[in-house]
Design a protein around this motif. Structure first.
Motif, PDB file in Angstrom:
ATOM      1  N   UNK A 114       0.829  -1.205   0.000  1.00 44.19           N
ATOM      2  CA  UNK A 114       0.000   0.000   0.000  1.00 44.19           C
ATOM      3  C   UNK A 114       0.862   1.253   0.000  1.00 44.19           C
ATOM      4  N   UNK A 115       1.935   1.248   0.786  1.00 43.01           N
ATOM      5  CA  UNK A 115       2.782   2.426   0.891  1.00 43.01           C
ATOM      6  C   UNK A 115       3.985   2.372  -0.051  1.00 43.01           C
ATOM      7  N   UNK A 155       5.903   5.954  -0.187  1.00 46.60           N
ATOM      8  CA  UNK A 155       7.332   6.273  -0.263  1.00 46.60           C
ATOM      9  C   UNK A 155       7.689   6.915  -1.594  1.00 46.60           C
ATOM     10  N   UNK A 156       6.804   6.780  -2.597  1.00 47.71           N
ATOM     11  CA  UNK A 156       7.040   7.402  -3.905  1.00 47.71           C
ATOM     12  C   UNK A 156       6.276   8.716  -4.062  1.00 47.71           C
ATOM     13  N   UNK A 157       5.652   9.168  -2.976  1.00 49.65           N
ATOM     14  CA  UNK A 157       4.979  10.448  -3.005  1.00 49.65           C
ATOM     15  C   UNK A 157       3.544  10.434  -3.473  1.00 49.65           C
ATOM     16  N   UNK A 158       2.973   9.237  -3.672  1.00 51.54           N
ATOM     17  CA  UNK A 158       1.585   9.145  -4.131  1.00 51.54           C
ATOM     18  C   UNK A 158       0.630   9.241  -2.943  1.00 51.54           C
ATOM     19  N   UNK A 159      -0.505   9.871  -3.172  1.00 51.02           N
ATOM     20  CA  UNK A 159      -1.505  10.058  -2.114  1.00 51.02           C
ATOM     21  C   UNK A 159      -2.270   8.761  -1.852  1.00 51.02           C
ATOM     22  N   UNK A 160      -2.599   8.537  -0.569  1.00 48.81           N
ATOM     23  CA  UNK A 160      -3.427   7.409  -0.157  1.00 48.81           C
ATOM     24  C   UNK A 160      -4.569   7.942   0.694  1.00 48.81           C
TER      25      UNK A 160
END
Length: 462
Positions: free
Chosen positions: A144-145, A191-196
């Motif tokens: 997920x992260x 960790x790649x800067x994508x929003x969750x």
């Protein structure tokens, strides 16, 4: 004689070796008493032996129960670890014991509202976050992260990496209140800067009526797609409202003009000269034509949604079709349309081709500059028609959005809002005819490029 009996007789002043006068009765008495003591000794021996055996059996049974319980606990732990590690829901085991003790010190110091305290002391909140230790994380959490491994997620929480600190404040409130569960929505960052977007579940296990804060279970259900769908739905509702308002305006404007002109002709026919009558009739025809085009766009959009648009491909002369469109368009005052050097043949549906060209020219008049230029080019890649205007152009981030239904790049002052279907329909029709429609901005000029399959005569190919 039983030694115990002998001792007891001596204590009574009797000699076991010297019987009393009635020797026979004495002998019988001693015999019975002696037999009783001997039986008592034997029973005591049997009892002690039985107790020894029972004690050993109890110890063996206790060891067996202890071994069984330990084995079951180990199996239960293995089962839990397997469920934890391989659960499709992202899970963490976190240690809140240190931050709990720190909160207890705050409470003892007189703090009553942790939320307000952290709002007034953001540095203290960051310190509290750093006291939370991630002991374990499962594979779903790493996925997920977007972490390289589970181990990357372990250790103290980094306050700088916590996007939604308000969610952490709610967890700390739960801890402060002595509660064992909390649920809330949260926003995170991979960790790649994508929003969750996630739904967070916080659970502290209870052991012996006491919370075990060393193994708090935190689970996050990914609702990013759901949130995106909700945002898309909200955008769709806004677009629908804008669409209805624009349709209402664009239908009402020509209808009002047609009604007004028709009413003037009906009520003042005998008082009007021929030139004014002709002007009013031309106005009715022009506005009715615009209204028909708008309704046609709406029909095409509806058919596109259900996939029932039909196109008929045939050879068309580009110049002739463009001239038909230009003759029908009422040019806005101050806008010059230049159509020079247009030539070539294309394989297209003439009705749909004219609809595309009309939408592009109207779009240039409505939103472009004061000059509109139409050019064409043919090569082996196809027949190309270029619609230029010297307006400000479309912002970079809107250049594809304008081809979506009910979307516009901008609004022009003094002009009514459009439905936002023209460019979307134009691209859909171009693609249905085997071509495409694109936009670019070159040295002060906006240009829409319509590409269609080229029509060649057999003799030309030879």
């Amino acid at each position: 004689m039983n030694p115990v009996l002998a001792r007891q007789l001596r204590r009574l002043g009797l000699d076991p070796e010297v019987p009393p006068a009635d020797a026979e009765q004495w002998t019988a008495l001693l015999s019975r008493v002696n037999s009783f003591y001997e039986n008592a000794d034997q029973n005591r021996y049997l009892l002690e032996r039985s107790l020894d055996l029972s004690s050993k059996e109890m110890n063996d049974l206790y060891e067996q129960l202890e071994t069984t319980a330990r084995t079951r606990v180990e199996l239960s732990e293995i089962h839990y670890r397997n469920i934890f590690l391989h659960s499709p829901i992202a899970m963490w085991e976190e240690d809140f014991s240190e931050v709990s003790a720190w909160l207890g010190a705050l409470k003892a110091a007189g703090v009553r509202d942790p939320g307000r305290y952290f709002e007034q002391n953001p540095a203290e909140l960051e310190h509290a976050i750093s006291l939370i230790i991630v002991r374990d994380a499962n594979h779903a959490a790493a996925e997920l992260f977007e972490a390289d491994s589970r181990e990357q997620l372990l250790g103290p929480l980094d306050p700088d990496e916590v996007v939604d600190k308000s969610a952490l404040v709610e967890e700390l409130r739960t801890l402060w209140a002595g509660e064992s569960r909390h649920d809330s929505e949260m926003v995170g960052k991979t960790s790649r800067g994508n929003r969750i977007d996630g739904l967070l579940h916080w659970r502290a296990p209870t052991v012996g009526m006491k919370r075990d804060l060393t193994r708090v279970l935190v689970a996050i259900a990914d609702i990013t797609e759901r949130k995106a769908s909700e945002e898309r739905m909200a955008d769709l509702i806004r677009s629908k409202d804008e669409f209805l308002a624009a349709v209402s305006h664009e239908l009402r404007t020509p209808l009002t003009t047609v009604y007004g002109a028709a009413e003037s002709l009906q009520e003042q026919w005998s008082d009007l000269d021929d030139d004014l009558k002709r002007e009013l009739l031309d106005l009715i025809a022009t506005e009715s034509n615009d209204l028909a085009h708008l309704i046609e766009d709406l029909l095409v959009a509806a058919r596109a949604d259900i996939g029932t648009i039909v196109v008929r491909r045939m050879p068309i002369e580009v110049r002739a079709e463009v001239d038909v469109v230009l003759q029908a368009i009422a040019q806005e005052r101050g806008v010059v349309i230049k159509a020079e050097g247009i030539e070539g043949w294309a394989n297209a549906d003439p009705l749909r081709f004219r609809q595309i060209v009309r939408n592009l020219i109207v779009n240039a008049i409505r939103y472009g500059g004061d000059i509109v230029r139409i050019e064409s080019k043919t090569n082996l890649d196809g027949c190309f028609l270029y619609i230029w205007d010297n307006g400000d152009g479309i912002p970079d981030d809107r250049r594809e959005v304008v081809f979506e239904p009910y979307k516009r790049a901008h609004s022009s002052a003094g002009l009514p809002g459009s439905v936002g279907l023209g460019l979307s329909i134009a691209r859909q029709l171009a693609q249905l005819m085997g071509g495409d429609l694109t936009y670019d901005y070159q040295t002060g000029w906006s240009v829409f490029t319509l590409r269609l399959p080229l029509h060649l005569e057999v003799s030309e190919v030879a």
